[in-house]
Design an enzyme around this catalytic site. Sequence first.
Site, PDB file in Angstrom:
ATOM      1  N   ARG A  29      31.476 -60.004-127.463  1.00 25.59           N
ATOM      2  CA  ARG A  29      30.837 -60.053-128.793  1.00 25.59           C
ATOM      3  C   ARG A  29      31.357 -58.894-129.645  1.00 25.59           C
ATOM      4  NH1 ARG A  29      27.511 -57.186-125.233  1.00 25.59           N
ATOM      5  NH2 ARG A  29      27.288 -55.044-125.933  1.00 25.59           N
ATOM      6  N   LYS A  56      23.348 -46.437-126.062  1.00 26.77           N
ATOM      7  CA  LYS A  56      24.267 -45.463-126.634  1.00 26.77           C
ATOM      8  C   LYS A  56      23.607 -44.778-127.818  1.00 26.77           C
ATOM      9  CE  LYS A  56      28.001 -48.401-125.107  1.00 26.77           C
ATOM     10  NZ  LYS A  56      28.795 -49.595-125.493  1.00 26.77           N
TER      11      LYS A  56
END
Length: 449
Positions: free
Chosen positions: A292, A237
């Site tokens: 996470r 990203k």
Amino acid sequence: MFRKILVANRGEIALRVICACKELSIPTVAVYSEPDRNSLHVRFADEAVCIGPARSSESYLNIPSVISAAEITNVDAIHPGYGFLSENANFAQVCEASHITFIGPPGEIIQLMGEKDRARREMAAAGLPTVPGTDSVIADEAALEEAAGRIGLPLIIKASAGGGGRGMRVVRSKDELLPAFRTAQSEAQQAFGTPDVYAERFLERPRHIEFQVLGDRHGNVIHLGERECSIQRRHQKLVEESPSSALPAKRREELGAQVAQALEKIGYQNAGTVEFLMDEDGLFYFIEMNTRIQVEHPVTEMVTGVDLIKSQIRLATGEKLSEAVGKVKFSGHSIECRINAEDPETFVPSAGRITTFQPPGGTGVRVDSAAYADAVIPPYYDSLIAKLVVHGRDREEAIGRMRRALEMFVIEGVRTSIPLHRKILADPDFAAGRLDTHFVERFVADGGK
Ligand code: MV4
């Protein structure tokens, strides 16, 4: 509250966790590899333990070394950050067996979500829409033929142990089916040690939109809205934002409630992210869940005011969501640019010494970084050097703020992705919110593939 927390990570996220611990008055232990001895996470932790040489497998991924450091320093909890051991179910279980709280979900939940075909099945059963596909691993060629007939073409074959784009094969014609299956299986075996693969209908130009969730140890799960993560290259990203301009407020509430309800059913705990693809008709499909804290968590913090790391810690002690977080209110718009030490055109990592580090500041600007002038970026780890995050009352203000912050960010000594970010932020399609997972291809010589 915890007596002392070991931070099993490095770089900006280790520093971010240390910030949260300081605000909660919890002493910290840093662990570091030899080349990281002068890092800021080492400097700002109360104690630091060298856990091995540069190679991650011998330091940040070395479970016996991390557990030994935790035992020597007598901590009662470990925060894993992202990457490294953060989604290692075995590590979570070893922590618990050593009477150290793993700040994250239980090992069994990490295990469940790590088996992507199983995650798909369980989340569908819990009420989330999934992409049409197989409901388990493809056992043999007969099962492959059957699945392809039912799903139709194009389809995508994914490694069950994969995720984040690793081990995928797109099939566009019948004659590609069997070779793609075999290649996907052998790549999965190579990369993950299991040949298990599953299939889904392939969506051509989806948006990638993910929901942030928090769960307590009493069966409650809430959502904190979504992040738009379509601007990526090779599954890395580059820019994230919250909220997504593709999602009307009513849909956000409906989907968010559906996500929270599904995760309550499976007993989810702590922070997590539920990834969806959105197709051209605006329909959402669950693809996978990350168990996470994620790199892009700050954009959610900026629009909710919730400190996600402090929330993780408080939830791990057994606090209820109603105490640890309370009612979530959304306000304004946030954008994050991931500044990497890499060539902005070739994406080749650019390790070396930072000679100038002049981050921007001012209203609505946040920089999460462990970089400083004279710091050395080692070649062994990921190339993220700073997350530039802005908040504005609306998307337009956030974009204006990001443009000026990018203009004022000076990093010398290594090449960075700042010039690429400036181009993206100047783009009319970006300004109009016309995004999909192919957006970056126009900006890079190799088409981003
Ligand atoms: C897909 C897809 C199209 N159809 N699944 C890539 C990362 C992994 N989390 C899932 N990925 C994709 N799964 C179906 N059924 C397209 C992608 C994909 C993608 C997804 C999110 C963000 C960027 C992407 C880039 C290429 C492919």
